[in-house]
Write a protein that holds these residues in place. Sequence first.
Motif, PDB file in Angstrom:
ATOM      1  N   ALA A 179       0.846  -1.185   0.160  1.00  0.00           N
ATOM      2  CA  ALA A 179       0.056   0.079   0.016  1.00  0.00           C
ATOM      3  C   ALA A 179       0.944   1.206   0.025  1.00  0.00           C
ATOM      4  O   ALA A 179       0.371   2.414  -0.297  1.00  0.00           O
ATOM      5  N   HIS A 180       2.038   1.255   0.234  1.00  0.00           N
ATOM      6  CA  HIS A 180       3.200   2.311   0.409  1.00  0.00           C
ATOM      7  C   HIS A 180       3.995   2.343  -0.880  1.00  0.00           C
ATOM      8  O   HIS A 180       4.131   1.376  -1.799  1.00  0.00           O
ATOM      9  N   ALA A 181       4.575   3.568  -1.178  1.00  0.00           N
ATOM     10  CA  ALA A 181       5.240   3.890  -2.449  1.00  0.00           C
ATOM     11  C   ALA A 181       6.718   3.037  -2.496  1.00  0.00           C
ATOM     12  O   ALA A 181       7.207   2.870  -1.440  1.00  0.00           O
ATOM     13  N   ILE A 182       6.987   2.655  -3.575  1.00  0.00           N
ATOM     14  CA  ILE A 182       8.230   1.999  -3.914  1.00  0.00           C
ATOM     15  C   ILE A 182       8.826   2.607  -5.222  1.00  0.00           C
ATOM     16  O   ILE A 182       8.435   3.165  -6.101  1.00  0.00           O
ATOM     17  N   ASP A 183      10.431   2.694  -5.028  1.00  0.00           N
ATOM     18  CA  ASP A 183      10.954   3.405  -6.123  1.00  0.00           C
ATOM     19  C   ASP A 183      10.804   4.584  -6.437  1.00  0.00           C
ATOM     20  O   ASP A 183      10.472   5.009  -7.557  1.00  0.00           O
ATOM     21  N   GLN A 184      10.563   5.475  -5.550  1.00  0.00           N
ATOM     22  CA  GLN A 184      10.522   6.913  -5.640  1.00  0.00           C
ATOM     23  C   GLN A 184      11.298   7.753  -5.207  1.00  0.00           C
ATOM     24  O   GLN A 184      11.508   9.074  -5.840  1.00  0.00           O
ATOM     25  N   ASP A 185      12.068   7.530  -4.193  1.00  0.00           N
ATOM     26  CA  ASP A 185      12.950   8.642  -3.575  1.00  0.00           C
ATOM     27  C   ASP A 185      14.514   8.562  -3.774  1.00  0.00           C
ATOM     28  O   ASP A 185      14.955   7.758  -4.058  1.00  0.00           O
ATOM     29  N   SER A 186      14.710   9.823  -3.744  1.00  0.00           N
ATOM     30  CA  SER A 186      16.336  10.068  -3.953  1.00  0.00           C
ATOM     31  C   SER A 186      17.209   9.580  -2.932  1.00  0.00           C
ATOM     32  O   SER A 186      16.533   9.830  -1.805  1.00  0.00           O
ATOM     33  N   TRP A 187      18.571   9.475  -2.955  1.00  0.00           N
ATOM     34  CA  TRP A 187      19.468   9.238  -1.752  1.00  0.00           C
ATOM     35  C   TRP A 187      19.387  10.219  -0.963  1.00  0.00           C
ATOM     36  O   TRP A 187      19.765  10.071   0.319  1.00  0.00           O
ATOM     37  N   GLN A 188      19.312  11.426  -1.470  1.00  0.00           N
ATOM     38  CA  GLN A 188      19.654  12.700  -0.592  1.00  0.00           C
ATOM     39  C   GLN A 188      18.393  12.683   0.387  1.00  0.00           C
ATOM     40  O   GLN A 188      18.746  13.045   1.614  1.00  0.00           O
ATOM     41  N   GLN A 189      17.137  12.425  -0.133  1.00  0.00           N
ATOM     42  CA  GLN A 189      16.055  12.445   0.634  1.00  0.00           C
ATOM     43  C   GLN A 189      16.032  11.432   1.810  1.00  0.00           C
ATOM     44  O   GLN A 189      15.949  11.684   3.063  1.00  0.00           O
ATOM     45  N   VAL A 190      16.467  10.381   1.465  1.00  0.00           N
ATOM     46  CA  VAL A 190      16.693   9.191   2.528  1.00  0.00           C
ATOM     47  C   VAL A 190      17.783   9.262   3.404  1.00  0.00           C
ATOM     48  O   VAL A 190      17.740   9.141   4.696  1.00  0.00           O
ATOM     49  N   GLY A 191      18.957   9.920   2.660  1.00  0.00           N
ATOM     50  CA  GLY A 191      19.859  10.352   3.733  1.00  0.00           C
ATOM     51  C   GLY A 191      19.827  11.238   4.685  1.00  0.00           C
ATOM     52  O   GLY A 191      19.986  11.240   5.914  1.00  0.00           O
TER      53      GLY A 191
END
Length: 450
Positions: free
Chosen positions: A36-48
């Motif tokens: 139900a959640h998003a996959i394969d969307q975010d940048s490494w900067q956002q996650v970092g």
Amino acid sequence: MDVEGRASKGKSLTLNLEQGQQEKGTQNDDYGLASAHAIDQDSWQQVGLMLVTSFNCGWILSFSNLVMWPLGWTWGIICLIVVGFYTAYANWLLAAFHFIDDRRFIRYRDLMGYVYGKSMYHLTWVFQFLTLLLGNMGFILLGGKALKAINSEFSDSPLRLQYYIVITGAAYFLYSFFIPTISAMRNWLGASAVLTFTYIILLLIVLVKDGKSRSNRDYDLSGSEVSKVFNAFGAISAIIVANTSGLLPEIQSTLRKPAVKNMRKALYLQYTVGVLFYYGVTVMGYWAYGTMVSAYLPENLSGPKWINVLINAIVFLQSIVSQHMFVAPIHEALDTKFLEIDKAMHSGENLKRLFLLRAFFFTGNTFVAAAFPFMGDFVNFLGSFSLVPLTFMFPSMVFIKVKGRTARIEKKAWHWFNIVFSFLLTIATTISAIRLIVNNIQKYHFFADA
């Protein structure tokens, strides 16, 4: 052939760093990508940035007491460095196993189930969810303590801690309802970063001032030799909690291609910029107050009043955002099971279900946190029998299964050492955590105004 058949017959698995990356719902097996959640969307900067701010949450205000007080200067610094490097390596290793046999594993339990069978799937599920549940209770206690500390600055008879725990639980519920996934946090991470670095800088200024004004600080370790040993293992548990979460595959699932490379970039940011701040606060807090350092560092601050109020207010606000990362896998499991995943998250029917799921979860967690307000125990306990295997043992087990037949003998020996050492460390730290809980149960009663 099913997963347990594959595991039992010892067939080799293939490590594949990036191939097989598919959109959600396309893997047709027990360990697919339906979510139900998003996959394969975010940048490494956002996650970092999410990792840096989340691990620099208000929990770091307990680490001077939980880490440095039981270990002292020499062993405290050594353990911070060694456990920090060891944890960084374990997460770097685990990131490589996001793809095996042309499959992407968006959940830790799916990875362990595919490699070792259903039993490991369920064991990993228990370890992860227990860790995250206890961690969320710790966050609720943290927010409650911050609010009570603000009230204490203006009143000699502040309200009971339980009132503030309820307020904190309600705030976390509202945030998780309107910002239901990790990816949805992106618009809040900038504000969280500003709050994080503001309260840490203010805190460090006060710590330097207090440390210079105190000439009789005591750094001697107290207690019997047995107590020192148990306290030391508890401190190691706290260092592990400071550095890892046990949910790396779930975080990695949100990243764009190449997911392995991008996850490692995010980890580099956490273990450089991030660790600089939470280790810095840990060491400076102990330097300023020695053995008198509190389990909640703002209780030691000399003031002025406005700084104490501001730091606690920022800690509360920052924790609303940072706690979400650590509990998101539980939300993902509940949402995937009970929401209609082919419809928008905030569609009519899903909105009602989402409200009930979040309300049920935070009502239960808030009640337990109010009944057992022992924040240090939560940190040590989740860092012991559940987080140690998730961080150190399981990645090496996956390595042995996936690459054991082709790896050099020294690499296999190293990973077998990790498995055995982690097993022994789990036993030692769990005994230490249980001992601490038993001692606190003797001191406190249910719903204590701690």
